[in-house]
Design a protein around this motif. Structure first.
Motif, PDB file in Angstrom:
ATOM      1  N   VAL A  64       0.807  -1.221   0.000  1.00  0.00           N
ATOM      2  CA  VAL A  64       0.000   0.000   0.000  1.00  0.00           C
ATOM      3  C   VAL A  64       0.837   1.267   0.000  1.00  0.00           C
ATOM      4  O   VAL A  64       0.284   2.379  -0.062  1.00  0.00           O
ATOM      5  N   LYS A  65       2.136   1.140   0.068  1.00  0.00           N
ATOM      6  CA  LYS A  65       3.002   2.327   0.089  1.00  0.00           C
ATOM      7  C   LYS A  65       2.769   3.189  -1.150  1.00  0.00           C
ATOM      8  O   LYS A  65       2.694   2.685  -2.260  1.00  0.00           O
ATOM      9  N   GLY A  66       2.650   4.486  -0.922  1.00  0.00           N
ATOM     10  CA  GLY A  66       2.411   5.418  -2.019  1.00  0.00           C
ATOM     11  C   GLY A  66       0.949   5.567  -2.380  1.00  0.00           C
ATOM     12  O   GLY A  66       0.602   6.471  -3.149  1.00  0.00           O
ATOM     13  N   ARG A  67       0.094   4.708  -1.820  1.00  0.00           N
ATOM     14  CA  ARG A  67      -1.336   4.779  -2.119  1.00  0.00           C
ATOM     15  C   ARG A  67      -2.177   5.099  -0.886  1.00  0.00           C
ATOM     16  O   ARG A  67      -3.194   5.775  -0.991  1.00  0.00           O
ATOM     17  N   PHE A  68      -1.785   4.575   0.250  1.00  0.00           N
ATOM     18  CA  PHE A  68      -2.538   4.758   1.495  1.00  0.00           C
ATOM     19  C   PHE A  68      -1.790   5.714   2.420  1.00  0.00           C
ATOM     20  O   PHE A  68      -0.546   5.721   2.447  1.00  0.00           O
ATOM     21  N   THR A  69      -2.554   6.477   3.194  1.00  0.00           N
ATOM     22  CA  THR A  69      -1.977   7.390   4.171  1.00  0.00           C
ATOM     23  C   THR A  69      -2.717   7.269   5.492  1.00  0.00           C
ATOM     24  O   THR A  69      -3.940   7.429   5.525  1.00  0.00           O
ATOM     25  N   ILE A  70      -1.981   6.994   6.553  1.00  0.00           N
ATOM     26  CA  ILE A  70      -2.562   6.940   7.891  1.00  0.00           C
ATOM     27  C   ILE A  70      -2.329   8.291   8.571  1.00  0.00           C
ATOM     28  O   ILE A  70      -1.262   8.910   8.414  1.00  0.00           O
ATOM     29  N   SER A  71      -3.332   8.733   9.308  1.00  0.00           N
ATOM     30  CA  SER A  71      -3.193   9.990  10.041  1.00  0.00           C
ATOM     31  C   SER A  71      -4.127   9.958  11.235  1.00  0.00           C
ATOM     32  O   SER A  71      -4.998   9.097  11.325  1.00  0.00           O
ATOM     33  N   ARG A  72      -3.909  10.878  12.163  1.00  0.00           N
ATOM     34  CA  ARG A  72      -4.814  10.937  13.293  1.00  0.00           C
ATOM     35  C   ARG A  72      -5.099  12.392  13.632  1.00  0.00           C
ATOM     36  O   ARG A  72      -4.283  13.278  13.358  1.00  0.00           O
ATOM     37  N   ASP A  73      -6.276  12.600  14.176  1.00  0.00           N
ATOM     38  CA  ASP A  73      -6.698  13.914  14.640  1.00  0.00           C
ATOM     39  C   ASP A  73      -6.957  13.785  16.134  1.00  0.00           C
ATOM     40  O   ASP A  73      -7.998  13.278  16.544  1.00  0.00           O
ATOM     41  N   ASN A  74      -6.009  14.219  16.928  1.00  0.00           N
ATOM     42  CA  ASN A  74      -6.151  14.057  18.378  1.00  0.00           C
ATOM     43  C   ASN A  74      -7.307  14.885  18.938  1.00  0.00           C
ATOM     44  O   ASN A  74      -7.902  14.514  19.948  1.00  0.00           O
ATOM     45  N   ALA A  75      -7.625  15.985  18.290  1.00  0.00           N
ATOM     46  CA  ALA A  75      -8.736  16.818  18.768  1.00  0.00           C
ATOM     47  C   ALA A  75     -10.070  16.081  18.639  1.00  0.00           C
ATOM     48  O   ALA A  75     -10.988  16.314  19.431  1.00  0.00           O
ATOM     49  N   ARG A  76     -10.149  15.198  17.642  1.00  0.00           N
ATOM     50  CA  ARG A  76     -11.379  14.421  17.422  1.00  0.00           C
ATOM     51  C   ARG A  76     -11.246  12.975  17.875  1.00  0.00           C
ATOM     52  O   ARG A  76     -12.171  12.188  17.704  1.00  0.00           O
TER      53      ARG A  76
END
Length: 126
Positions: A64-76
């Motif tokens: 999935v490298k280059g296609r998927f992106t993981i992220s987080r929103d600590n405020a939510r």
């Protein structure tokens, strides 16, 4: 303890995009490691992406490298997985996972997590 609830799955054509969300019942800033996994019937659960929330270090499966992106929103208190250029082989049940305890790095192994969501289905048609 932490409850995890995934959303955002669905059916798309190859080349399309989806964004998965994982809402956590407690502050994600206090969870050292979170990740996304996927599983198809008859196969083992596969690590897709992992983030060490304290350092922001991320790891992805090669597929999935280059296609998927993981992220987080600590405020939510929410973890995301942005999936672009989807392929039929990405079809699976996708699970959010969290490790509640002390962790020092991301990890793509299921054994490195102690809390799991119920999953959200992603289907990619050719």
């Amino acid at each position: 303890q932490v409850q995890l609830v995934e959303s955002g799955g669905g059916s798309v054509q190859a080349g399309g995009s989806l964004r998965l969300s994982c809402a956590a019942s407690r502050a994600t800033v206090n969870i050292d490691r979170m990740g996304w996994f996927r599983q198809t019937p008859g196969k083992e659960r596969e690590g897709v992406a992992s983030i060490h929330t304290l350092t922001g270090v991320i790891d992805y499966a090669d597929s999935v490298k280059g296609r998927f992106t993981i992220s987080r929103d600590n405020a939510r208190n929410t973890l995301y997985l942005q999936m672009n250029s989807l392929k039929p082989e990405d079809t699976a049940m996708y699970y959010c996972a969290a490790y509640f305890g002390r962790a020092y790095a991301p990890n793509l192994l299921p054994a490195a997590y102690n809390y799991w969501g119920q999953g959200t289905q992603v289907t990619v048609s050719s």
